[in-house]
Design an enzyme around this catalytic site. Sequence first.
Site, PDB file in Angstrom:
ATOM      1  N   ARG A 186       4.015   7.657  -8.631  1.00  0.00           N
ATOM      2  CA  ARG A 186       2.848   6.866  -9.070  1.00  0.00           C
ATOM      3  C   ARG A 186       1.971   7.765  -9.916  1.00  0.00           C
ATOM      4  NH1 ARG A 186      -0.103   4.684  -3.989  1.00  0.00           N
ATOM      5  NH2 ARG A 186       1.755   3.388  -3.859  1.00  0.00           N
TER       6      ARG A 186
ATOM      7  N   ARG B 266      -8.023   8.722  -4.532  1.00  0.00           N
ATOM      8  CA  ARG B 266      -6.902   8.343  -5.399  1.00  0.00           C
ATOM      9  C   ARG B 266      -7.374   7.773  -6.731  1.00  0.00           C
ATOM     10  NH1 ARG B 266      -2.351   5.772  -1.542  1.00  0.00           N
ATOM     11  NH2 ARG B 266      -2.145   7.472  -0.075  1.00  0.00           N
TER      12      ARG B 266
ATOM     13  N   LYS C  18      -6.110   8.327   3.275  1.00  0.00           N
ATOM     14  CA  LYS C  18      -6.326   7.964   1.872  1.00  0.00           C
ATOM     15  C   LYS C  18      -7.760   7.490   1.644  1.00  0.00           C
ATOM     16  CE  LYS C  18      -2.993   4.856   2.014  1.00  0.00           C
ATOM     17  NZ  LYS C  18      -2.106   3.682   1.830  1.00  0.00           N
TER      18      LYS C  18
ATOM     19  N   LYS D  42     -10.183   5.393  -1.422  1.00  0.00           N
ATOM     20  CA  LYS D  42     -10.076   4.640  -2.680  1.00  0.00           C
ATOM     21  C   LYS D  42     -11.444   4.221  -3.213  1.00  0.00           C
ATOM     22  CE  LYS D  42      -5.546   2.873  -1.441  1.00  0.00           C
ATOM     23  NZ  LYS D  42      -4.710   1.683  -1.211  1.00  0.00           N
TER      24      LYS D  42
ATOM     25  N   CYS E  96       3.083  -7.639  -3.521  1.00  0.00           N
ATOM     26  CA  CYS E  96       3.383  -6.206  -3.484  1.00  0.00           C
ATOM     27  C   CYS E  96       4.852  -5.961  -3.800  1.00  0.00           C
ATOM     28  CB  CYS E  96       3.030  -5.626  -2.121  1.00  0.00           C
ATOM     29  SG  CYS E  96       4.217  -6.114  -0.856  1.00  0.00           S
TER      30      CYS E  96
ATOM     31  N   CYS F  51      10.417  -0.426  -0.679  1.00  0.00           N
ATOM     32  CA  CYS F  51       9.376  -0.039   0.273  1.00  0.00           C
ATOM     33  C   CYS F  51       9.952   0.076   1.688  1.00  0.00           C
ATOM     34  CB  CYS F  51       8.232  -1.050   0.270  1.00  0.00           C
ATOM     35  SG  CYS F  51       6.969  -0.556   1.453  1.00  0.00           S
TER      36      CYS F  51
ATOM     37  N   CYS G  22       4.397  -6.755   4.354  1.00  0.00           N
ATOM     38  CA  CYS G  22       3.974  -6.240   5.668  1.00  0.00           C
ATOM     39  C   CYS G  22       2.457  -6.221   5.715  1.00  0.00           C
ATOM     40  CB  CYS G  22       4.585  -4.852   5.923  1.00  0.00           C
ATOM     41  SG  CYS G  22       3.605  -3.484   5.275  1.00  0.00           S
TER      42      CYS G  22
ATOM     43  N   CYS H 298      -0.917  -4.198   0.530  1.00  0.00           N
ATOM     44  CA  CYS H 298      -0.971  -3.600  -0.807  1.00  0.00           C
ATOM     45  C   CYS H 298      -1.349  -4.586  -1.921  1.00  0.00           C
ATOM     46  CB  CYS H 298       0.347  -2.926  -1.129  1.00  0.00           C
ATOM     47  SG  CYS H 298       0.744  -1.611   0.037  1.00  0.00           S
TER      48      CYS H 298
HETATM   49 FE1  SRM Z   1       0.096   0.438  -0.732  1.00  0.00          FE
HETATM   50  C1  SRM Z   1       1.796   2.218   1.545  1.00  0.00           C
HETATM   51  C2  SRM Z   1       2.818   0.242  -2.624  1.00  0.00           C
HETATM   52  C3  SRM Z   1      -1.841  -0.696  -3.238  1.00  0.00           C
HETATM   53  C4  SRM Z   1      -2.433  -0.279   1.502  1.00  0.00           C
HETATM   54  N1  SRM Z   1       1.969   1.166  -0.560  1.00  0.00           N
HETATM   55  C5  SRM Z   1       2.455   1.941   0.496  1.00  0.00           C
HETATM   56  C6  SRM Z   1       3.854   2.457   0.151  1.00  0.00           C
HETATM   57  C7  SRM Z   1       3.693   3.789  -0.528  1.00  0.00           C
HETATM   58  C8  SRM Z   1       4.855   2.509   1.332  1.00  0.00           C
HETATM   59  C9  SRM Z   1       4.960   3.818   2.082  1.00  0.00           C
HETATM   60  O1  SRM Z   1       3.952   4.314   2.626  1.00  0.00           O
HETATM   61  O2  SRM Z   1       6.066   4.347   2.129  1.00  0.00           O
HETATM   62  C10 SRM Z   1       4.293   1.355  -0.856  1.00  0.00           C
HETATM   63  C11 SRM Z   1       5.360   1.765  -1.866  1.00  0.00           C
HETATM   64  C12 SRM Z   1       6.223   0.591  -2.247  1.00  0.00           C
HETATM   65  C13 SRM Z   1       7.107   0.865  -3.401  1.00  0.00           C
HETATM   66  O3  SRM Z   1       8.343   0.859  -3.212  1.00  0.00           O
HETATM   67  O4  SRM Z   1       6.606   1.046  -4.515  1.00  0.00           O
HETATM   68  C14 SRM Z   1       2.954   0.909  -1.396  1.00  0.00           C
HETATM   69  N2  SRM Z   1       0.414   0.009  -2.604  1.00  0.00           N
HETATM   70  C15 SRM Z   1       1.631  -0.110  -3.190  1.00  0.00           C
HETATM   71  C16 SRM Z   1       1.529  -0.718  -4.569  1.00  0.00           C
HETATM   72  C17 SRM Z   1       2.537  -0.173  -5.573  1.00  0.00           C
HETATM   73  C18 SRM Z   1       1.673  -2.241  -4.423  1.00  0.00           C
HETATM   74  C19 SRM Z   1       1.861  -3.041  -5.674  1.00  0.00           C
HETATM   75  O5  SRM Z   1       2.656  -3.967  -5.566  1.00  0.00           O
HETATM   76  O6  SRM Z   1       1.253  -2.805  -6.699  1.00  0.00           O
HETATM   77  C20 SRM Z   1       0.052  -0.410  -4.883  1.00  0.00           C
HETATM   78  C21 SRM Z   1      -0.141   0.914  -5.560  1.00  0.00           C
HETATM   79  C22 SRM Z   1      -1.580   1.174  -5.845  1.00  0.00           C
HETATM   80  C23 SRM Z   1      -1.870   2.412  -6.640  1.00  0.00           C
HETATM   81  O7  SRM Z   1      -1.565   2.400  -7.829  1.00  0.00           O
HETATM   82  O8  SRM Z   1      -2.446   3.337  -6.080  1.00  0.00           O
HETATM   83  C24 SRM Z   1      -0.535  -0.349  -3.480  1.00  0.00           C
HETATM   84  N3  SRM Z   1      -1.822  -0.251  -0.832  1.00  0.00           N
HETATM   85  C25 SRM Z   1      -2.376  -0.787  -1.963  1.00  0.00           C
HETATM   86  C26 SRM Z   1      -3.566  -1.502  -1.623  1.00  0.00           C
HETATM   87  C27 SRM Z   1      -4.435  -2.304  -2.589  1.00  0.00           C
HETATM   88  C28 SRM Z   1      -5.586  -1.504  -3.116  1.00  0.00           C
HETATM   89  O9  SRM Z   1      -5.715  -0.312  -2.841  1.00  0.00           O
HETATM   90  O10 SRM Z   1      -6.395  -2.083  -3.829  1.00  0.00           O
HETATM   91  C29 SRM Z   1      -3.738  -1.384  -0.259  1.00  0.00           C
HETATM   92  C30 SRM Z   1      -4.839  -2.073   0.586  1.00  0.00           C
HETATM   93  C31 SRM Z   1      -6.154  -1.405   0.488  1.00  0.00           C
HETATM   94  C32 SRM Z   1      -6.250  -0.300   1.482  1.00  0.00           C
HETATM   95  O11 SRM Z   1      -5.905   0.821   1.131  1.00  0.00           O
HETATM   96  O12 SRM Z   1      -6.630  -0.572   2.616  1.00  0.00           O
HETATM   97  C33 SRM Z   1      -2.630  -0.586   0.226  1.00  0.00           C
HETATM   98  N4  SRM Z   1      -0.285   0.965   1.241  1.00  0.00           N
HETATM   99  C34 SRM Z   1      -1.336   0.523   1.987  1.00  0.00           C
HETATM  100  C35 SRM Z   1      -1.175   0.992   3.338  1.00  0.00           C
HETATM  101  C36 SRM Z   1      -2.138   0.710   4.523  1.00  0.00           C
HETATM  102  C37 SRM Z   1      -3.259   1.679   4.588  1.00  0.00           C
HETATM  103  C38 SRM Z   1      -4.066   1.521   5.847  1.00  0.00           C
HETATM  104  O13 SRM Z   1      -5.252   1.795   5.807  1.00  0.00           O
HETATM  105  O14 SRM Z   1      -3.527   1.164   6.893  1.00  0.00           O
HETATM  106  C39 SRM Z   1       0.044   1.714   3.373  1.00  0.00           C
HETATM  107  C40 SRM Z   1       0.681   2.410   4.597  1.00  0.00           C
HETATM  108  C41 SRM Z   1      -0.006   3.683   4.983  1.00  0.00           C
HETATM  109  O15 SRM Z   1      -0.850   4.223   4.271  1.00  0.00           O
HETATM  110  O16 SRM Z   1       0.336   4.172   6.052  1.00  0.00           O
HETATM  111  C42 SRM Z   1       0.568   1.657   2.040  1.00  0.00           C
HETATM  112 FE1  SF4 Z   2       5.341  -2.070   1.321  1.00  0.00          FE
HETATM  113 FE2  SF4 Z   2       3.830  -3.361   3.039  1.00  0.00          FE
HETATM  114 FE3  SF4 Z   2       2.738  -2.239   0.893  1.00  0.00          FE
HETATM  115 FE4  SF4 Z   2       4.206  -4.356   0.608  1.00  0.00          FE
HETATM  116  S1  SF4 Z   2       2.292  -4.274   1.758  1.00  0.00           S
HETATM  117  S2  SF4 Z   2       4.367  -2.477  -0.635  1.00  0.00           S
HETATM  118  S3  SF4 Z   2       5.735  -4.117   2.163  1.00  0.00           S
HETATM  119  S4  SF4 Z   2       3.679  -1.161   2.549  1.00  0.00           S
END
Ligand code: SRM
Ligand code: SF4
Length: 565
Positions: free
Chosen positions: A74, A144, A209, A211, A429, A435, A474, A478
């Site tokens: 990323r 980030r 993390k 944001k 997502c 993922c 899930c 995201c």
């Molecule tokens: Fe996310 C984890 C993809 C925005 C909350 N996110 C992941 C991972 C890296 C899975 C992993 O930990 O192994 C995913 C990778 C999937 C893949 O194959 O690409 C993933 N997140 C994404 C993206 C690519 C989704 C998308 O379809 O665009 C977004 C990338 C954003 C970026 O450029 O930085 C993405 N993730 C978000 C958002 C939305 C936002 O930030 O506006 C959230 C919700 C907001 C938040 O942070 O609370 C988000 N991602 C998570 C979480 C849950 C965090 C938590 O507080 O519990 C995880 C899991 C973790 O961190 O343990 C996670």
């Molecule tokens: Fe993966 Fe869950 Fe984030 Fe979707 S919401 S990209 S399934 S970690």
Amino acid sequence: MSEKKLAINEYLKADSDYLRGTIKQGLASQLTGAFSDADQQLIKFHGFYQQDDRDLRQERKAQKLEPLYSFMLRARVAGGICSPEQWLAVDKIASDLTESGSIRLTTRQTFQYHGIPKRNLKTLIKDLDRQALDSIAACGDVNRNVMCNPNPQQSSLHQQAYYWAKRLSDELLPHTKAYAEIWLDQDMLVSSEDTTVEPVYGSTYLPRKFKMAVAVPPDNDVDVYTNDLGFIAVADNDKLIGFNLVAGGGMGTTHGDNRTYPRLASDFGFINAEDTLDFAKAVMTVQRDWGNREDRKLSRLKYTIDKHGFEAFKAEVERRAGKAFAPSRQVIIGDRGDRYGWVQGLDDKWHLTLFIEGGRIIDTPSARLMTGMRAIATIHQGDFRMTANQNIIIAGVARKDKAVIEQLARVHGLWRDELSLSRARSISCVALPTCPLAMAEAERYFPEFMDRIDELQLANGLGQLPIVVRMTGCPNGCARPFAAEIGLVGKAPGRYNLYLGANFTGTRLNKLHQENIDEAQILATLNDLFAAYRSNAETNEGFGDFCVRTQVVSAVVDAARDFHG
Ligand code: SRM
Ligand code: SF4
């Protein structure tokens, strides 16, 4: 008193010599396509994740082969802005160095590559560096990619807001030289004894993390309240005078664990623009020192604020910033969608927003999105702006160049005339196959699901109603599904939890309506609700508001209390 046991990541960070670990050795090893378990946590701070193609897992297992490891990287692109030259390089890297051959626009205004073999990682990062692009701190327990409303219409105000997004991004970068050493072959400059390496973060960085987003009202495309720290621009005519600061937003939850919940950021008050960095550092360092380092499920800022109490947290932030918050200024928060097609800016330039379904830029037999973007980048004189809805804006086009750019967009399937108002605001997502946390499909299934929603809306006479629909594989959230009027969150293959009752503008969360249901059940429920809405909605009432007023779900006012209540 017994000492509390820290989460394993805390030891890994502390022992990593400022994020070096044994990444260099792991990279050199040809015995496996993977990194060690410890390094898999550390590489996130460098912007990438180890993955394997889940579609192929069983087959590889049957063949007694190790999973087919590859990496997702990323980039860090503050405010989502890049030049045509950068785009052309990003495109070439995708074609030359990744197995997916695609560029994935994310929900935080940047791009990802999927399917990078370990052997290509270093070349890829060096190629990005040549274009002044990097991936440091795109992931990991740090601040980030900072989002900023792309707002090309009000060019001067956008420039001022973008200035702060970029400064927040730059000033709060980790200082370790580990990235430069490992990936760019720069000499080792610091020793592990040097305690000044990370003046803000320290050797264990943040508990989790972090944001940030900058929003320019009335646009709320960055979904500012879902961020740990949000800056809502307050302007006097076209001059930015400061921000309403909001903090404590986050989406991630765990099914069945009611200690976890999504939360929208709380309003702390107005700050002058020149105090932005002081307040950002103050909020971040209170989280650094007060955040939960024992249980990563409860370590985001939202839980820190709720645990210590809003007033205590606010007082500590003011003490560290050396300034008090003023009462928040009145702002109007509006639409979260992007405006597709051409719009004219105040500077007489034109801006074209293109809908990119699921953010995936790839060539397929039906649409050659990658080729089309390349062709546009070859002639475009302005810049590109990635949006928080996974779309892209071709910004700053002179009137004389409009026709040719539009023609390229149309010919390559980048221009979608038939977009419904709901689809235009919808996001999903990545989920399967890359993922590792996905429980159900999202990106691959969502277009088809939105076809069904479009049909249902039309059948119920609601073709002109914009509804914010979001799907994730899930509950990590995201695609920010808990802030959607219709939120679908993966539970198992083909099954989702249905959440309803968030409002259109993103200032109220939704709530669980039905658990673990399949497509037929989801559509049956929505069909009934659309019919009820058609008969009983008040003038200008949004679908989410209707669901709350008619008590389909109760309103979530205080997330800790109401989301599971
Ligand atoms: Fe996310 C984890 C993809 C925005 C909350 N996110 C992941 C991972 C890296 C899975 C992993 O930990 O192994 C995913 C990778 C999937 C893949 O194959 O690409 C993933 N997140 C994404 C993206 C690519 C989704 C998308 O379809 O665009 C977004 C990338 C954003 C970026 O450029 O930085 C993405 N993730 C978000 C958002 C939305 C936002 O930030 O506006 C959230 C919700 C907001 C938040 O942070 O609370 C988000 N991602 C998570 C979480 C849950 C965090 C938590 O507080 O519990 C995880 C899991 C973790 O961190 O343990 C996670
Ligand atoms: Fe993966 Fe869950 Fe984030 Fe979707 S919401 S990209 S399934 S970690």
